[in-house]
Design a protein around this motif. Structure first.
Motif, PDB file in Angstrom:
ATOM      1  N   LEU A  73      -2.912   1.853  10.932  1.00 13.32           N
ATOM      2  CA  LEU A  73      -4.067   1.127   9.508  1.00 13.32           C
ATOM      3  C   LEU A  73      -4.946   2.756   8.965  1.00 13.32           C
ATOM      4  CD1 LEU A  73      -3.394  -2.393   9.601  1.00 13.32           C
ATOM      5  CD2 LEU A  73      -1.766  -0.950   8.237  1.00 13.32           C
ATOM      6  N   LEU A  74      -5.678   2.500   9.826  1.00 17.50           N
ATOM      7  CA  LEU A  74      -6.931   3.537   9.880  1.00 17.50           C
ATOM      8  C   LEU A  74      -6.908   4.525   9.043  1.00 17.50           C
ATOM      9  CD1 LEU A  74      -9.405   2.195  12.774  1.00 17.50           C
ATOM     10  CD2 LEU A  74      -9.756   2.074  10.567  1.00 17.50           C
ATOM     11  N   ALA A  75      -5.596   5.377  10.246  1.00 16.56           N
ATOM     12  CA  ALA A  75      -5.323   6.383   9.860  1.00 16.56           C
ATOM     13  C   ALA A  75      -4.643   6.500   8.792  1.00 16.56           C
ATOM     14  CB  ALA A  75      -3.850   7.304  11.082  1.00 16.56           C
ATOM     15  N   MET A  76      -3.803   6.024   8.584  1.00 20.84           N
ATOM     16  CA  MET A  76      -3.578   5.824   6.966  1.00 20.84           C
ATOM     17  C   MET A  76      -4.264   6.028   5.755  1.00 20.84           C
ATOM     18  SD  MET A  76      -0.171   3.116   7.518  1.00 20.84           S
ATOM     19  CE  MET A  76      -0.090   3.050   5.461  1.00 20.84           C
ATOM     20  N   GLN A  77      -5.840   4.858   6.413  1.00 20.67           N
ATOM     21  CA  GLN A  77      -6.530   5.620   4.844  1.00 20.67           C
ATOM     22  C   GLN A  77      -8.065   6.929   5.037  1.00 20.67           C
ATOM     23  OE1 GLN A  77      -9.367   1.745   5.598  1.00 20.67           O
ATOM     24  NE2 GLN A  77      -7.987   0.642   5.941  1.00 20.67           N
ATOM     25  N   ALA A  78      -7.607   6.596   6.080  1.00 20.28           N
ATOM     26  CA  ALA A  78      -8.179   8.564   6.277  1.00 20.28           C
ATOM     27  C   ALA A  78      -7.176   9.270   6.001  1.00 20.28           C
ATOM     28  CB  ALA A  78      -8.226   8.947   7.728  1.00 20.28           C
ATOM     29  N   HIS A  79      -5.885   9.107   5.649  1.00 22.05           N
ATOM     30  CA  HIS A  79      -5.443  10.627   5.151  1.00 22.05           C
ATOM     31  C   HIS A  79      -5.451  10.204   3.212  1.00 22.05           C
ATOM     32  CE1 HIS A  79      -2.292  13.298   4.461  1.00 22.05           C
ATOM     33  NE2 HIS A  79      -1.425  12.443   3.290  1.00 22.05           N
ATOM     34  N   ASP A 109      -5.153  -2.514  -0.427  1.00 18.29           N
ATOM     35  CA  ASP A 109      -4.236  -3.334   0.615  1.00 18.29           C
ATOM     36  C   ASP A 109      -4.932  -2.595   1.541  1.00 18.29           C
ATOM     37  OD1 ASP A 109      -3.273  -5.108  -1.482  1.00 18.29           O
ATOM     38  OD2 ASP A 109      -1.947  -3.948  -1.604  1.00 18.29           O
ATOM     39  N   LEU A 110      -4.764  -1.332   2.290  1.00 18.02           N
ATOM     40  CA  LEU A 110      -4.821  -1.492   3.779  1.00 18.02           C
ATOM     41  C   LEU A 110      -5.920  -2.328   3.976  1.00 18.02           C
ATOM     42  CD1 LEU A 110      -3.892   2.583   3.242  1.00 18.02           C
ATOM     43  CD2 LEU A 110      -2.633   0.943   4.300  1.00 18.02           C
ATOM     44  N   SER A 111      -7.006  -2.105   3.921  1.00 16.92           N
ATOM     45  CA  SER A 111      -7.924  -2.493   4.076  1.00 16.92           C
ATOM     46  C   SER A 111      -7.961  -3.729   4.251  1.00 16.92           C
ATOM     47  CB  SER A 111      -9.372  -2.259   3.065  1.00 16.92           C
ATOM     48  OG  SER A 111     -11.033  -2.644   3.068  1.00 16.92           O
ATOM     49  N   GLU A 112      -7.978  -4.587   3.192  1.00  9.76           N
ATOM     50  CA  GLU A 112      -6.238  -5.937   4.297  1.00  9.76           C
ATOM     51  C   GLU A 112      -5.936  -6.268   4.581  1.00  9.76           C
ATOM     52  OE1 GLU A 112      -7.511  -8.998   2.134  1.00  9.76           O
ATOM     53  OE2 GLU A 112      -9.114  -8.060   1.077  1.00  9.76           O
ATOM     54  N   ALA A 146       1.159  -1.549   0.242  1.00 11.83           N
ATOM     55  CA  ALA A 146       0.262   0.137   0.194  1.00 11.83           C
ATOM     56  C   ALA A 146       0.800   1.516   0.330  1.00 11.83           C
ATOM     57  CB  ALA A 146      -1.244   0.207   0.951  1.00 11.83           C
ATOM     58  N   GLU A 147       2.322   1.646   0.867  1.00  7.17           N
ATOM     59  CA  GLU A 147       2.486   2.318   0.727  1.00  7.17           C
ATOM     60  C   GLU A 147       3.330   2.874   0.249  1.00  7.17           C
ATOM     61  OE1 GLU A 147       5.649   1.459   3.890  1.00  7.17           O
ATOM     62  OE2 GLU A 147       4.228   2.192   5.085  1.00  7.17           O
ATOM     63  N   LEU A 148       3.153   1.326  -1.491  1.00  6.93           N
ATOM     64  CA  LEU A 148       4.010   1.505  -2.495  1.00  6.93           C
ATOM     65  C   LEU A 148       3.173   2.519  -3.200  1.00  6.93           C
ATOM     66  CD1 LEU A 148       6.431  -1.653  -3.175  1.00  6.93           C
ATOM     67  CD2 LEU A 148       7.083   0.972  -2.572  1.00  6.93           C
ATOM     68  N   TYR A 149       1.853   1.487  -3.076  1.00  9.90           N
ATOM     69  CA  TYR A 149       0.994   2.276  -4.187  1.00  9.90           C
ATOM     70  C   TYR A 149       0.584   3.857  -3.873  1.00  9.90           C
ATOM     71  CZ  TYR A 149      -0.585  -2.218  -6.094  1.00  9.90           C
ATOM     72  OH  TYR A 149      -0.744  -2.991  -6.453  1.00  9.90           O
ATOM     73  N   ILE A 150       0.518   4.473  -2.748  1.00  6.88           N
ATOM     74  CA  ILE A 150       0.195   5.915  -2.056  1.00  6.88           C
ATOM     75  C   ILE A 150       1.320   6.555  -2.705  1.00  6.88           C
ATOM     76  CG2 ILE A 150       0.901   7.387  -0.799  1.00  6.88           C
ATOM     77  CD1 ILE A 150      -0.476   5.433   1.052  1.00  6.88           C
ATOM     78  N   GLN A 151       3.184   5.976  -3.220  1.00 12.25           N
ATOM     79  CA  GLN A 151       4.178   6.579  -3.651  1.00 12.25           C
ATOM     80  C   GLN A 151       3.850   6.595  -5.393  1.00 12.25           C
ATOM     81  OE1 GLN A 151       8.297   4.671  -3.960  1.00 12.25           O
ATOM     82  NE2 GLN A 151       7.904   4.180  -1.635  1.00 12.25           N
TER      83      GLN A 151
END
Length: 176
Positions: A120-126, A96-99, A81-86
């Motif tokens: 993980l939730l905070a990453m989704q919210a962001h 991916d964060l949901s999984e 997920a971090e790579l997809y964010i990049q």
């Protein structure tokens, strides 16, 4: 072998990626379905800046993941997920964060010392904030605040979302 992967990890810590790559490749020739080796190769590619290759390796790691894999499944999803964010591929990152969240729920509880679920939730919210989906971002931040009313990053996230909506009074109330 475990030795090759441990040694490859040590070499990566020393920025000796070429040597590490040889050991990982050697391991994968012998054990092509070794999830840990695919994770390590994914980390190597990530560190070298080969994001697409890293994503593919994390995918293989997930495909071959089993109960003997040392890395928890949620961590692989989170790394990808971090790579997809990049890459600004936010829908894939959210998936991916949901999984990752669903996998992590089987291991951790809220307010444990690790704060894995909250993170993980905070990453989704962001991501919802970045993509201007403020209502979805608010929903997650509100859940975080409900679980821990001193969750300052969630309160700041809610206030930031209000500012984006030009609801300054509501933002000030949150920050008061």
């Amino acid at each position: 072998s475990d030795y090759n992967l441990r040694r490859a990890s040590e070499l990566m810590d020393e920025n000796k990626y070429q040597e590490a790559g040889r050991l990982i490749d050697q391991n994968l020739k012998e054990f092509p379905n070794d999830s840990d080796a695919h994770i390590l190769r994914g980390c190597k590619y990530r560190d070298e800046g080969y994001v697409d290759y890293a994503i593919a390796e994390y995918g293989k790691a997930l495909q071959f993941w089993n109960k003997h894999t040392r890395t928890p499944k949620y961590a692989i999803y989170r790394s990808r997920a971090e790579l997809y964010i990049q890459l600004k591929e936010y829908d894939k990152a959210l998936s991916d964060l949901s999984e990752a969240y669903e996998c992590a729920k089987k291991i951790y509880s809220f307010n444990s010392e690790e704060y894995v679920l909250e993170e993980l939730l905070a990453m989704q919210a962001h991501i919802y904030y970045v993509t201007k989906r403020y209502d979805e971002s608010d929903k997650i931040y509100q859940e975080l605040v409900a679980r821990n009313n001193t969750e300052i990053s969630a309160i700041l996230g809610l206030a930031r979302n209000q500012v984006e909506r030009k609801k300054y009074k509501e933002a000030i109330v949150l920050l008061d």
